[in-house]
Motif scaffolding. Structure first.
Motif: not given
Length: 235
Positions: A197-222
């Protein structure tokens, strides 16, 4: 003269050991960078020579899930938000939030204090952050921290120390996140069931509390054991 040669040999060996350590430690990132640099470009025939290298990366990425290829154009101005296939809502208020950072306790505390002074206008107090591990520094965030504040804090800590993560954990959902180094305003991560997922920090995150799902993202393992082992001691 022999002493000088002896010292020179010692320095050379130490430099060689350091080089080997770096190659082993960052081997995956070195290979990943090499393959992405080999991507053929239609109007640049010189790049066609390296096409076989890029094709190897393509096969490893698409058929074996190695996550080697960059999915987005690095010439982007860094301000674009990533597309998503769906939005995942989360029970942010009821979950626990943590910051993990491979830095010293003093530095992390300093980063948090700087963040509070610059961004929070007194809404949060440093005394409400709880240190729960000193080996790898884990700081539990106050319960009242908002979705916007938590993501901005994650972004701030990642800017100061690259190996840092924001962790969310509730009965319904867990995820890790970190600041995307290819863009300016995106947090990216993965949920405990493997959804990127991604979270776009220029959104109104106090209102839009969700994760933007996208399986094509390159995400490091944890490594989840970094926090799971520490949380067991709190139960």
């Amino acid at each position: 003269m022999e002493i000088v040669l002896y010292l020179f040999a010692i320095v050379f060996v130490l430099l060689l050991v350091g080089l080997l350590y770096t190659l082993i430690k960052d081997f995956k990132e070195i290979i990943r960078s090499l393959i992405n640099m080999s991507k053929p470009q239609l109007f640049h025939p010189r790049t066609w020579v390296f096409t076989p290298i890029w094709l190897i990366g393509y096969v490893l990425d698409n058929f074996f899930g190695f996550e080697i290829l960059d999915k987005y154009d690095e010439k982007s101005d860094g301000l674009e938000r990533y597309p998503s296939t769906k939005k995942m809502e989360l029970d942010f208020e009821t979950g626990d939030k943590y910051i993990i950072s491979k830095t010293s306790q003093d530095k992390l505390e300093s980063y948090i204090k700087d963040y509070l002074d610059i961004f929070c206008n007194g809404n949060l107090a440093f005394e409400n952050f709880q240190l729960i591990n000193r080996n790898i520094i884990i700081m539990k965030c106050p319960k009242r921290i908002t979705f916007f504040e938590f993501n901005l804090l994650t972004q701030h800590i990642c800017y100061e120390t690259k190996d840092s993560w924001g962790i969310f954990n509730s009965k319904k959902l867990s995820y890790y996140s970190y600041s995307d180094d290819k863009t300016v305003h995106n947090i990216i991560g993965r949920t405990n069931d493997g959804q990127k997922f991604s979270i776009y920090t220029l959104y109104n995150l106090d209102r839009d509390r969700f994760l933007n799902i996208n399986q094509d993202l390159s995400v490091k393992n944890f490594n989840w054991t970094l926090i799971n082992n520490s949380l067991k001691h709190l139960v």
